[in-house]
Scaffold this motif. Structure first.
Motif, PDB file in Angstrom:
ATOM      1  N   UNK A 103      11.404  -4.054  15.629  1.00  0.00           N
ATOM      2  CA  UNK A 103      10.014  -4.298  15.462  1.00  0.00           C
ATOM      3  C   UNK A 103       9.452  -4.905  14.103  1.00  0.00           C
ATOM      4  N   UNK A 104       8.462  -5.612  14.401  1.00  0.00           N
ATOM      5  CA  UNK A 104       7.768  -6.012  13.367  1.00  0.00           C
ATOM      6  C   UNK A 104       6.130  -6.514  13.717  1.00  0.00           C
ATOM      7  N   UNK A 105       5.522  -6.533  12.683  1.00  0.00           N
ATOM      8  CA  UNK A 105       3.937  -6.904  12.711  1.00  0.00           C
ATOM      9  C   UNK A 105       3.285  -6.708  11.711  1.00  0.00           C
ATOM     10  N   UNK A 106       1.913  -6.987  11.795  1.00  0.00           N
ATOM     11  CA  UNK A 106       1.190  -6.706  10.430  1.00  0.00           C
ATOM     12  C   UNK A 106       0.657  -5.518  10.307  1.00  0.00           C
ATOM     13  N   UNK A 107       0.156  -5.167   9.098  1.00  0.00           N
ATOM     14  CA  UNK A 107      -0.406  -3.739   8.693  1.00  0.00           C
ATOM     15  C   UNK A 107      -1.660  -4.092   7.665  1.00  0.00           C
ATOM     16  N   UNK A 108      -2.584  -3.478   8.188  1.00  0.00           N
ATOM     17  CA  UNK A 108      -3.666  -3.370   7.332  1.00  0.00           C
ATOM     18  C   UNK A 108      -4.066  -2.019   6.968  1.00  0.00           C
ATOM     19  N   UNK A 132      -8.072  -2.594  -0.562  1.00  0.00           N
ATOM     20  CA  UNK A 132      -6.992  -2.746   0.679  1.00  0.00           C
ATOM     21  C   UNK A 132      -5.952  -3.608   0.431  1.00  0.00           C
ATOM     22  N   UNK A 133      -5.231  -3.442   1.440  1.00  0.00           N
ATOM     23  CA  UNK A 133      -3.761  -4.146   1.404  1.00  0.00           C
ATOM     24  C   UNK A 133      -3.539  -4.802   2.702  1.00  0.00           C
ATOM     25  N   UNK A 134      -2.968  -5.953   2.621  1.00  0.00           N
ATOM     26  CA  UNK A 134      -2.348  -6.580   3.928  1.00  0.00           C
ATOM     27  C   UNK A 134      -0.747  -6.588   3.826  1.00  0.00           C
ATOM     28  N   UNK A 135      -0.212  -6.049   4.635  1.00  0.00           N
ATOM     29  CA  UNK A 135       1.370  -6.095   4.455  1.00  0.00           C
ATOM     30  C   UNK A 135       1.905  -6.403   5.758  1.00  0.00           C
ATOM     31  N   UNK A 136       3.265  -6.791   5.880  1.00  0.00           N
ATOM     32  CA  UNK A 136       4.008  -6.983   7.069  1.00  0.00           C
ATOM     33  C   UNK A 136       4.961  -5.702   7.174  1.00  0.00           C
ATOM     34  N   UNK A 137       5.556  -5.402   8.391  1.00  0.00           N
ATOM     35  CA  UNK A 137       6.409  -4.226   8.566  1.00  0.00           C
ATOM     36  C   UNK A 137       7.415  -4.805   9.670  1.00  0.00           C
ATOM     37  N   UNK A 148      12.026  12.707  21.558  1.00  0.00           N
ATOM     38  CA  UNK A 148      11.813  12.513  20.103  1.00  0.00           C
ATOM     39  C   UNK A 148      12.270  10.899  19.678  1.00  0.00           C
ATOM     40  N   UNK A 149      11.756  10.248  18.800  1.00  0.00           N
ATOM     41  CA  UNK A 149      12.252   9.165  18.422  1.00  0.00           C
ATOM     42  C   UNK A 149      12.488   8.947  16.833  1.00  0.00           C
ATOM     43  N   UNK A 150      13.321   8.115  16.206  1.00  0.00           N
ATOM     44  CA  UNK A 150      13.474   8.195  14.885  1.00  0.00           C
ATOM     45  C   UNK A 150      13.414   6.648  14.375  1.00  0.00           C
ATOM     46  N   UNK A 151      12.915   6.194  13.171  1.00  0.00           N
ATOM     47  CA  UNK A 151      12.906   4.922  12.693  1.00  0.00           C
ATOM     48  C   UNK A 151      12.916   4.819  11.409  1.00  0.00           C
ATOM     49  N   UNK A 152      13.518   3.528  11.005  1.00  0.00           N
ATOM     50  CA  UNK A 152      13.437   3.163   9.570  1.00  0.00           C
ATOM     51  C   UNK A 152      12.864   1.847   9.421  1.00  0.00           C
ATOM     52  N   UNK A 153      11.699   2.022   8.593  1.00  0.00           N
ATOM     53  CA  UNK A 153      10.943   0.592   8.655  1.00  0.00           C
ATOM     54  C   UNK A 153      10.658   0.188   7.124  1.00  0.00           C
ATOM     55  N   UNK A 154      10.485  -0.822   6.969  1.00  0.00           N
ATOM     56  CA  UNK A 154      10.098  -1.495   5.342  1.00  0.00           C
ATOM     57  C   UNK A 154       8.806  -2.366   5.513  1.00  0.00           C
ATOM     58  N   UNK A 155       7.719  -1.651   4.707  1.00  0.00           N
ATOM     59  CA  UNK A 155       6.561  -2.486   4.560  1.00  0.00           C
ATOM     60  C   UNK A 155       6.477  -3.234   3.372  1.00  0.00           C
ATOM     61  N   UNK A 156       6.134  -4.705   3.272  1.00  0.00           N
ATOM     62  CA  UNK A 156       6.164  -5.436   2.307  1.00  0.00           C
ATOM     63  C   UNK A 156       4.989  -6.050   2.171  1.00  0.00           C
ATOM     64  N   UNK A 157       4.128  -6.114   0.962  1.00  0.00           N
ATOM     65  CA  UNK A 157       2.814  -6.637   0.773  1.00  0.00           C
ATOM     66  C   UNK A 157       2.805  -8.099   0.648  1.00  0.00           C
ATOM     67  N   UNK A 158       1.724  -8.406   1.568  1.00  0.00           N
ATOM     68  CA  UNK A 158       1.472  -9.759   1.891  1.00  0.00           C
ATOM     69  C   UNK A 158       0.548 -10.583   0.573  1.00  0.00           C
ATOM     70  N   UNK A 159      -0.164  -9.757  -0.027  1.00  0.00           N
ATOM     71  CA  UNK A 159      -1.031  -9.915  -0.959  1.00  0.00           C
ATOM     72  C   UNK A 159      -1.102  -9.348  -2.241  1.00  0.00           C
TER      73      UNK A 159
END
Length: 181
Positions: A103-108, A132-137, A148-159
């Motif tokens: 998965x991928x997408x934006x995050x506010x 506030x912060x805007x990042x990608x995931x 149940x579900x499990x996930x590993x994700x990385x949030x990276x700042x865009x600003x």
């Protein structure tokens, strides 16, 4: 941020067929980019709404998330900065196998509070950082038995967070466990 909120509520207007509401929580390891600091542990928890469309799924959520950094100054002590946010991710999931997706997408994100500690001194003022912060995931998820579900994700700042006029960004590695309700 307003557009992300509109998208979040628009997902709720979709038909409920092939839709899933759930809760998710887990461990976070956060740090600032280009700051010479160490990661600080924290947690995140919240809800999500996923609309399955076959090979892809759309997912939005609302979660509390701890971010920040830590600096060990040896004999001078330790500096810790804890930033608490409300995150609103909007994700596109690609279901490769029945139980594996990427998965991928934006995050506010909206800053709720700040706690800076150094040598016994504490500051909670939020004036040193953007509200506030805007990042990608990006990440990978796995469906498990018992809904149940499990996930590993990385949030990276865009600003830049403009932290004391320095160009730093939030970076967060998250390990999560969720349950479809």
């Amino acid at each position: 941020m307003k557009k992300l909120l509109v998208l979040f509520f628009a997902f709720g207007l979709f038909s409920t067929a092939n839709a899933q509401f759930g809760v998710r929580a887990g461990y976070s390891s956060a740090n600032f980019s280009d700051f010479g600091s160490d990661a600080i542990g924290g947690f995140h928890a919240g809800t999500y709404y996923r609309k399955d469309l076959g090979l892809i799924s759309l997912e939005s959520g609302l979660q509390f998330s701890q971010k920040g950094y830590m600096v060990d100054q040896g004999a001078a002590g330790e500096i810790t900065e804890r930033l608490n946010y409300i995150d609103l991710p909007v994700l596109l999931r690609v279901n490769f196998l029945p139980s594996v997706n990427v998965f991928a997408g934006p995050q506010g994100s909206a800053l709720l509070s700040r706690k800076y500690e150094s040598g016994g001194d504490t500051s909670t003022s939020t004036e040193a950082i953007k509200a506030y912060d805007i990042s990608g995931v990006v990440g990978v998820g796995v469906k498990l038995p018992l809904n149940l579900n499990a996930q590993v994700s990385y949030d990276f700042g865009l600003q830049s967070l403009n932290y004391f006029d320095q160009d730093v960004k939030n970076n967060v590695l998250k390990f999560s466990l969720g349950i479809d309700l």
